[in-house]
Design an enzyme around this catalytic site. Structure first.
Site, short mmCIF file in Angstrom:
data_model
loop_
_atom_site.label_atom_id
_atom_site.label_comp_id
_atom_site.label_asym_id
_atom_site.label_seq_id
_atom_site.Cartn_x
_atom_site.Cartn_y
_atom_site.Cartn_z
N LYS A 234 41.23 46.54 21.93
CA LYS A 234 42.63 46.34 22.28
C LYS A 234 43.44 46.62 21.02
O LYS A 234 43.21 46.00 19.99
CB LYS A 234 42.84 44.90 22.76
CG LYS A 234 44.20 44.61 23.39
CD LYS A 234 44.18 43.18 23.95
CE LYS A 234 45.46 42.85 24.68
NZ LYS A 234 45.41 41.46 25.23
N ARG B 266 36.50 43.04 21.84
CA ARG B 266 35.99 41.96 22.68
C ARG B 266 34.61 42.31 23.21
O ARG B 266 34.31 43.49 23.45
CB ARG B 266 36.95 41.64 23.82
CG ARG B 266 37.18 42.78 24.79
CD ARG B 266 37.87 42.30 26.07
NE ARG B 266 39.24 41.90 25.88
CZ ARG B 266 40.29 42.68 26.20
NH1 ARG B 266 40.09 43.88 26.70
NH2 ARG B 266 41.50 42.24 26.02
N ASP C 77 41.28 39.85 29.12
CA ASP C 77 42.60 40.45 28.96
C ASP C 77 43.70 39.40 28.98
O ASP C 77 44.45 39.28 29.93
CB ASP C 77 42.84 41.52 30.03
CG ASP C 77 43.84 42.57 29.53
OD1 ASP C 77 44.19 42.54 28.34
OD2 ASP C 77 44.26 43.42 30.32
N ASP D 57 43.92 45.18 38.09
CA ASP D 57 43.29 45.83 36.94
C ASP D 57 42.81 44.81 35.91
O ASP D 57 42.12 45.18 34.96
CB ASP D 57 44.24 46.84 36.29
CG ASP D 57 45.54 46.21 35.84
OD1 ASP D 57 46.27 45.71 36.71
OD2 ASP D 57 45.84 46.21 34.63
N ASN D 58 43.16 43.53 36.11
CA ASN D 58 42.72 42.48 35.18
C ASN D 58 41.60 41.63 35.76
O ASN D 58 41.26 40.59 35.20
CB ASN D 58 43.90 41.57 34.81
CG ASN D 58 44.85 42.24 33.83
OD1 ASN D 58 44.49 43.22 33.18
ND2 ASN D 58 46.06 41.75 33.75
N GLY E 275 45.33 52.72 33.40
CA GLY E 275 44.18 53.21 32.64
C GLY E 275 44.22 52.55 31.27
O GLY E 275 45.19 51.87 30.92
N ASP F 143 52.75 52.37 22.19
CA ASP F 143 52.25 52.87 20.91
C ASP F 143 50.75 52.66 20.74
O ASP F 143 50.17 53.05 19.73
CB ASP F 143 53.00 52.22 19.74
CG ASP F 143 52.89 50.70 19.69
OD1 ASP F 143 52.04 50.14 20.42
OD2 ASP F 143 53.66 50.07 18.93
#
Length: 457
Positions: free
Chosen positions: A113, A179, A265, A255-256, A90, A125
């Site tokens: 991002k 982005r 990504d 997921d990319n 996610g 983090d």
């Protein structure tokens, strides 16, 4: 922000429902130093008139854009990572901040991002290093210049935190990137719903995706097959463009891969210096799963995972038959991408692909520079090759048929690249561009590189 006439916001993704996302707040950063503003992209979506202060307010402090989301959305998805299924994915350090339309009426996303922790951050983090943001700008700018369908690095703001990372000297500077993309719906978005058995939601996503991203295409009697066909076409074209650009994405997890076939990504990406099908971008890809030469087959593998998610909506035999068309899509796309870069006119597909195969073999056997060779022979003009630092390689017997093909297929309208040599971006150059930023906050080399890249377009 007083909206311009070209600014047309949207909340389209929210219509899918709360099962697809989690509203999240952005991190509060101690500083906001604007490092990159993509004015060219901003003009296309009606945001070119923002002052720098307004820009920072929206893309560093994440004040909502008028008419779009009041709260940013961390998107839910799963995915195969190096072919191991991970249900704990996610948006872990990003979110969908806003949606808006460009002048052509395409719905676009502004995604982030490094914007802070979300429910999917796990032990992370939620931050992005400034170096990571700089690397993504470089990747997207050069890919766009080389004809690849890519997300655009829209904004980069340094945020004044000290981050600790294992793969670069720490502490290191922090940033938040925004982005501009055509979509953030991934193959992994479908995988999550299938994993959870949310069949009705998959049907809703199929309907939404077709209506939103391919409104000109009739859904047909089996919309899931139409969706798979459109996703395949976009992904095949993207993969072909990567190959012609000499680009290695590095992390081709499901997921990319987004459904609109737009490269995005960027982590441990690389550009080839010399042609090597086994070259990998990620140091942790020990098996070479995502090597340059395996990218097309990897994309097909990912598309097969999408097809698995659609099995409640289309006959399995029809889905398999659709997947078997991948090479029929990829082969002409590869020819188109290469011939565009070389300034050649296409002819018979099989003959053109045989020419490319000979070119690949020459590049492999000779060790010629990948980008230098393209620069030397754009438009089939031997004048650049005669002055090339690798001109002796063009006297090899195995180059003779390639020279003939280049001269025979030359496009008189081809535009020669500018400058005295190829504009390339090997990892050593990336490090050299970062070094003065890290040591002296000197961005002049980075800015000069961007200017050289943009001069290619």
């Amino acid at each position: 922000m007083p909206p311009s006439a070209a600014y047309r916001p949207s909340r389209s993704h929210a219509a899918l429902g709360e099962a697809f996302y989690d509203p999240v707040p952005a991190a509060v950063f101690p500083k906001h130093i604007l490092r990159w503003r993509n004015q060219r992209a901003a003009e296309t979506v009606g945001l070119g008139g923002l002052t720098d202060a307004e820009w920072t307010q929206h893309f560093g402090q994440f004040a909502p854009l008028p008419g779009s989301f009041e709260a940013s959305l961390a998107l839910r998805y799963h995915g195969h990572q190096f072919r191991h299924y991970n249900p704990d994915l996610g948006d872990g350090r990003g979110f969908l901040f806003a949606q808006l339309y460009d002048a052509e009426g395409r719905l676009l996303d502004l995604g982030t991002k490094g914007s802070g922790r979300t429910p999917y951050s796990r032990a992370g983090d939620g931050r992005l290093t400034l170096k990571g943001g700089v690397r993504e700008i470089l990747a997207t700018e050069l890919l766009e210049a080389r004809g690849v369908n890519t997300s655009k690095s829209f904004s980069l703001i340094e945020t004044g935190e000290a981050l600790h990372r294992g793969d670069e000297p720490s502490p290191t500077r922090s940033s938040v990137l925004v982005r501009l993309s055509h979509s953030h719906i991934r193959i992994g978005t479908f995988q999550r719903l299938a994993y959870l058995g949310q069949t009705e939601a998959i049907g809703r996503l199929i309907e939404y995706a077709l209506a939103t991203y391919w409104p000109q295409v009739a859904p047909g009697p089996v919309p899931a097959l139409t969706l798979l066909a459109e996703v395949m076409a976009g992904v095949a074209k993207m993969g072909a463009q990567w190959m012609a650009a000499g680009f290695v994405h590095g992390v081709l997890n499901t997921d990319n891969i987004n459904i609109t076939g737009e490269s995005f990504d960027y982590g441990p990406w690389r550009f080839l210096k010399t042609y090597d099908p086994r070259f990998t971008a990620a140091y942790f890809d020990e098996s070479g799963l995502y090597a340059y030469g395996r990218q097309p087959s990897t994309l097909l593998w990912n598309l097969e995972r999408l097809a698995e998610c659609l099995m409640d909506f289309a006959p399995e035999a029809d889905l398999v038959a659709q997947l078997e068309r991948f090479q029929d899509l990829f082969r002409p796309a590869l020819r188109a991408a290469w011939f565009k870069r070389l300034g050649l006119l296409p002819g018979d597909l099989d003959a053109d692909l045989a020419f490319l195969s000979s070119l690949y073999q020459f590049l492999l056997d000779s060790g010629a520079g990948f980008e230098q060779t393209i620069f030397d022979w754009v438009g089939g003009d031997a004048s650049r090759a005669a002055a090339s630092p690798q001109r002796a390689l063009y006297e090899r017997p195995d180059f003779a048929p390639i020279r003939l093909g280049l001269e025979t297929c030359a496009d008189p309208a081809a535009v020669l690249p500018l400058g005295d040599g190829p504009v390339d971006l090997p990892i050593e150059d990336v490090e050299a561009l970062w070094a003065p930023i890290a040591a002296f906050d000197d961005w002049s080399a980075f800015e000069a590189k961007i200017a050289a890249i943009r001069a290619l377009a």
